[in-house]
Motif scaffolding. Structure first.
Motif, PDB file in Angstrom:
ATOM      1  N   PHE A 261       0.818  -1.206   0.000  1.00  0.00           N
ATOM      2  CA  PHE A 261       0.000   0.000   0.000  1.00  0.00           C
ATOM      3  C   PHE A 261       0.860   1.269   0.000  1.00  0.00           C
ATOM      4  CE2 PHE A 261      -3.059   3.176   1.564  1.00  0.00           C
ATOM      5  CZ  PHE A 261      -4.098   2.923   0.683  1.00  0.00           C
ATOM      6  N   TYR A 262       2.056   1.182   0.601  1.00  0.00           N
ATOM      7  CA  TYR A 262       2.928   2.365   0.650  1.00  0.00           C
ATOM      8  C   TYR A 262       4.339   2.022   0.206  1.00  0.00           C
ATOM      9  CZ  TYR A 262      -0.586   4.332   3.888  1.00  0.00           C
ATOM     10  OH  TYR A 262      -1.729   4.792   4.476  1.00  0.00           O
ATOM     11  N   THR A 263       5.023   3.013  -0.369  1.00  0.00           N
ATOM     12  CA  THR A 263       6.483   2.950  -0.508  1.00  0.00           C
ATOM     13  C   THR A 263       7.071   4.264   0.015  1.00  0.00           C
ATOM     14  OG1 THR A 263       6.423   3.763  -2.791  1.00  0.00           O
ATOM     15  CG2 THR A 263       6.527   1.365  -2.482  1.00  0.00           C
ATOM     16  N   TRP A 264       8.314   4.174   0.492  1.00  0.00           N
ATOM     17  CA  TRP A 264       8.997   5.316   1.103  1.00  0.00           C
ATOM     18  C   TRP A 264       9.824   6.067   0.062  1.00  0.00           C
ATOM     19  CZ3 TRP A 264       9.100   8.644   4.795  1.00  0.00           C
ATOM     20  CH2 TRP A 264      10.282   9.337   5.109  1.00  0.00           C
ATOM     21  N   HIS A 265       9.557   7.368  -0.074  1.00  0.00           N
ATOM     22  CA  HIS A 265      10.256   8.215  -1.043  1.00  0.00           C
ATOM     23  C   HIS A 265      11.254   9.100  -0.299  1.00  0.00           C
ATOM     24  CE1 HIS A 265       7.544   7.666  -4.696  1.00  0.00           C
ATOM     25  NE2 HIS A 265       6.961   6.967  -3.751  1.00  0.00           N
ATOM     26  N   ARG A 266      12.508   8.633  -0.196  1.00  0.00           N
ATOM     27  CA  ARG A 266      13.463   9.372   0.628  1.00  0.00           C
ATOM     28  C   ARG A 266      13.976  10.639  -0.043  1.00  0.00           C
ATOM     29  NH1 ARG A 266      19.115   6.081   0.325  1.00  0.00           N
ATOM     30  NH2 ARG A 266      19.065   5.753  -1.913  1.00  0.00           N
ATOM     31  N   ASP A 267      13.588  10.838  -1.316  1.00  0.00           N
ATOM     32  CA  ASP A 267      14.006  12.051  -2.028  1.00  0.00           C
ATOM     33  C   ASP A 267      13.015  13.201  -1.847  1.00  0.00           C
ATOM     34  OD1 ASP A 267      12.247  10.263  -3.378  1.00  0.00           O
ATOM     35  OD2 ASP A 267      12.461  11.467  -5.213  1.00  0.00           O
ATOM     36  N   LEU A 268      11.925  12.966  -1.127  1.00  0.00           N
ATOM     37  CA  LEU A 268      10.923  14.027  -0.966  1.00  0.00           C
ATOM     38  C   LEU A 268      11.012  14.675   0.414  1.00  0.00           C
ATOM     39  CD1 LEU A 268       7.808  12.342  -2.665  1.00  0.00           C
ATOM     40  CD2 LEU A 268       9.313  14.113  -3.613  1.00  0.00           C
ATOM     41  N   GLN A 269      10.553  15.911   0.499  1.00  0.00           N
ATOM     42  CA  GLN A 269      10.599  16.676   1.745  1.00  0.00           C
ATOM     43  C   GLN A 269       9.438  16.334   2.656  1.00  0.00           C
ATOM     44  OE1 GLN A 269      10.806  20.784   0.077  1.00  0.00           O
ATOM     45  NE2 GLN A 269      12.495  20.981   1.538  1.00  0.00           N
ATOM     46  N   THR A 270       9.452  16.927   3.841  1.00  0.00           N
ATOM     47  CA  THR A 270       8.299  16.909   4.734  1.00  0.00           C
ATOM     48  C   THR A 270       7.466  18.158   4.431  1.00  0.00           C
ATOM     49  OG1 THR A 270       9.597  15.826   6.441  1.00  0.00           O
ATOM     50  CG2 THR A 270       7.595  16.970   7.169  1.00  0.00           C
ATOM     51  N   VAL A 271       6.179  17.991   4.324  1.00  0.00           N
ATOM     52  CA  VAL A 271       5.281  19.123   4.077  1.00  0.00           C
ATOM     53  C   VAL A 271       4.269  19.163   5.225  1.00  0.00           C
ATOM     54  CG1 VAL A 271       3.618  20.143   2.470  1.00  0.00           C
ATOM     55  CG2 VAL A 271       5.571  18.848   1.581  1.00  0.00           C
ATOM     56  N   VAL A 272       4.013  20.366   5.743  1.00  0.00           N
ATOM     57  CA  VAL A 272       3.097  20.497   6.876  1.00  0.00           C
ATOM     58  C   VAL A 272       2.011  21.503   6.522  1.00  0.00           C
ATOM     59  CG1 VAL A 272       2.896  21.062   9.347  1.00  0.00           C
ATOM     60  CG2 VAL A 272       4.998  20.017   8.477  1.00  0.00           C
TER      61      VAL A 272
END
Ligand code: V55
Ligand code: FE
Length: 502
Positions: A261-272
């Motif tokens: 269901f999920y994969t981890w995208h370590r190239d993306l930022q945190t958005v709040v």
């Protein structure tokens, strides 16, 4: 075990769980529903002023998983309750009779495949709601609701734990499911909650809801996340609610191929996203920062134009059972969470935020004094944590209960001893109007060597002193995720007393 033997087993429909660590030792399926009046108290005395019910829930597989493997967050919801009455404690456990549970009960086997992957279901379950009701329990508006983030809540009788049914707020909730992490403001008696991927798998829609004290939808805000990812938890304060988006993303094409269901995208930022508590979609403010990950938030607070979020934050994903998007192996060093304060300036014109680690201890399952959710500020926090001075119990989560006081930075810890682990501690105030943190912490203790559980009652102002009382269970309660303490008055009136001052 040879595959011919496995085929033979499935032919006769025998229940045999796969020989994997998830189902061994303390993780072995329990599947029993129990009633135990007057639990043994093996040390100390249960305070007579502690009256009410502690509810928790977690996964306990009804049938061996279809695919032969499983992840620990899947599995049918088992609710446990400890009813405290004048120094006595009665225990009860019941499965939630979800639609998924009932159809599987009929067919005597699992009909749902990979976690949240609708394309891997048995065709017989194609139109069945998938929720396991295994994540959290909340008492609000006179209803006991058990939650899973891919379905609507299920309502249970608060005393018998009998399932009443799936509850969609009389059709007023328009998202296809609701979060398992609502936050209750016990002063206003509002339940603040949300849905992510709110229009279905892979959608970016977020719906934020305020449910009024009468249990009816009072306010909603729909906005779009930067991506379709996991939003397991959020945080609330007096004036704003805070939604962090970490890059653990859903891709429907991957689902259609039977993938995770999920994969981890370590190239993306945190958005709040920060949303005024009673605001509108055009008032949502956006912030961006370094790649990070968190399962759970401790609390939100405000100070003038500053909004803070206290969160068990790690640099990378700690959900190693969801693979990296780029095919690299997971990096365990990136997945270590510490309680961290993120501060956002609503008056500034920057999208960046400040990051400040508050304590050294590795910790998760953060909680506050429940009366201080939705408040302007709070100072007391509780976690399960790794005892830096002792070896952890390993395997079955973190070994100790931690007690924090933010203004002084004081950190105290109770380690339940060798071969033991603890589950998320829940706060119970001594009296409705006791000061913040004056009361008890209630924590399930996993006795790994004895293969059973205790419930520890700790002094929330001094966990180091060890339990005020230990309530013994003769059997094992598998790992539960979350729950809540509901005092007797709140149970009988359906309302929380408005006592907060700050
Ligand atoms: C989490 C837990 C879940 C879930 C998704 O702790 C994320 C995170 C207990 O179920 O379905
Ligand atoms: Fe959770």
């Amino acid at each position: 075990m040879g595959s011919i033997y496995l085929e033979e087993l499935s032919a006769v429909g025998a229940v045999r769980f796969p020989d994997i660590p998830l189902y061994q030792g303390f993780g072995a399926p329990v599947r029993l529903e129990a009633d135990l009046r007057d639990c043994e108290v093996i040390s100390g005395a249960v305070p007579k002023d502690l009256n009410g019910i502690l509810y928790r829930c977690g996964p306990d597989r009804q049938y061996p998983p279809m695919g032969g493997d499983d992840i620990f967050i899947d599995g049918e919801g088992m609710v446990v309750m400890f009813r405290f009455e004048n120094g006595h404690v009665d225990f009860r456990s019941r499965y939630v009779r979800t639609e998924r549970f009932r159809i599987q009960e009929t067919h005597r086997r699992a009909l749902f495949g990979r976690y949240r992957n609708r394309y891997t279901r048995d065709p017989m379950a194609q139109n069945c709601n998938p929720g396991t009701a295994n994540t959290n329990v909340v008492w609000h508006g006179g209803k006991l609701l058990v939650l899973k983030e891919d379905d609507m809540p299920y309502e249970l009788d608060p005393y018998t734990l009998q399932t009443i049914g799936r509850y969609d707020y009389e059709g007023t909730i328009k998202s296809v499911w609701m979060s398992a992490h609502p936050h209750l403001d016990q002063t206003t008696n509002e339940l603040l909650t949300f849905a992510y991927q709110a229009k279905g798998d892979g959608t970016t829609d977020v719906a934020y809801y305020v449910i009024g004290p009468d249990g009816k939808l009072k306010h909603e805000v729909w906005f779009n996340a930067p991506w379709a990812g996991m939003v397991h938890d959020f945080a609330i304060s007096d004036r704003y609610v805070i939604f962090p988006f970490f890059p653990l993303l859903t891709d429907v094409d991957v689902l259609k191929k039977g993938g995770p269901f999920y994969t981890w995208h370590r190239d993306l930022q945190t958005v709040v996203a920060i949303v005024p508590r009673y605001g509108t979609a055009d008032q949502v403010r956006w912030f961006r920062g370094d790649t990070s990950f968190a399962g759970h938030m401790m609390n939100g607070s405000t100070d003038g134009s500053k909004v803070s979020l206290d969160v068990c934050l790690s640099r990378g994903s700690s959900f190693f059972f969801f693979p990296n998007h780029d095919g690299t192996p997971p990096d365990p060093n990136q997945g270590i969470p510490h309680l961290t304060r993120l501060t956002f300036d609503m008056a500034g014109n920057t999208e960046s935020y400040k990051t400040n680690q508050l304590y050294d201890w590795l910790c998760e399952m953060p909680r506050a004094d429940d009366r201080y959710y939705g408040n302007r500020t709070y100072r007391k926090g509780y976690v399960i944590c790794h005892d830096p001075s002792r070896k952890s119990a390993g395997g079955i989560g973190l070994s100790s209960v931690g007690q924090f006081d933010h203004p002084t930075g004081s950190a105290k810890l109770w380690n339940p001893g060798p071969d033991s682990g603890v589950q998320e501690p829940l706060f119970a105030p001594r009296k409705p109007n006791s000061s913040e943190g004056e009361g008890y912490l209630l924590a399930l203790v996993n006795r790994l060597a004895e293969n059973r559980s205790d419930l520890a009652i700790l002094d929330a102002q001094n966990v180091e002193a060890g339990p005020i009382a230990l309530v013994k269970l003769p059997h094992r309660v598998r790992m539960t995720f979350h729950g809540m303490w509901v005092a007797e008055e709140a149970l009988s009136t359906g309302r929380y007393p408005a006592v907060r001052t700050a």
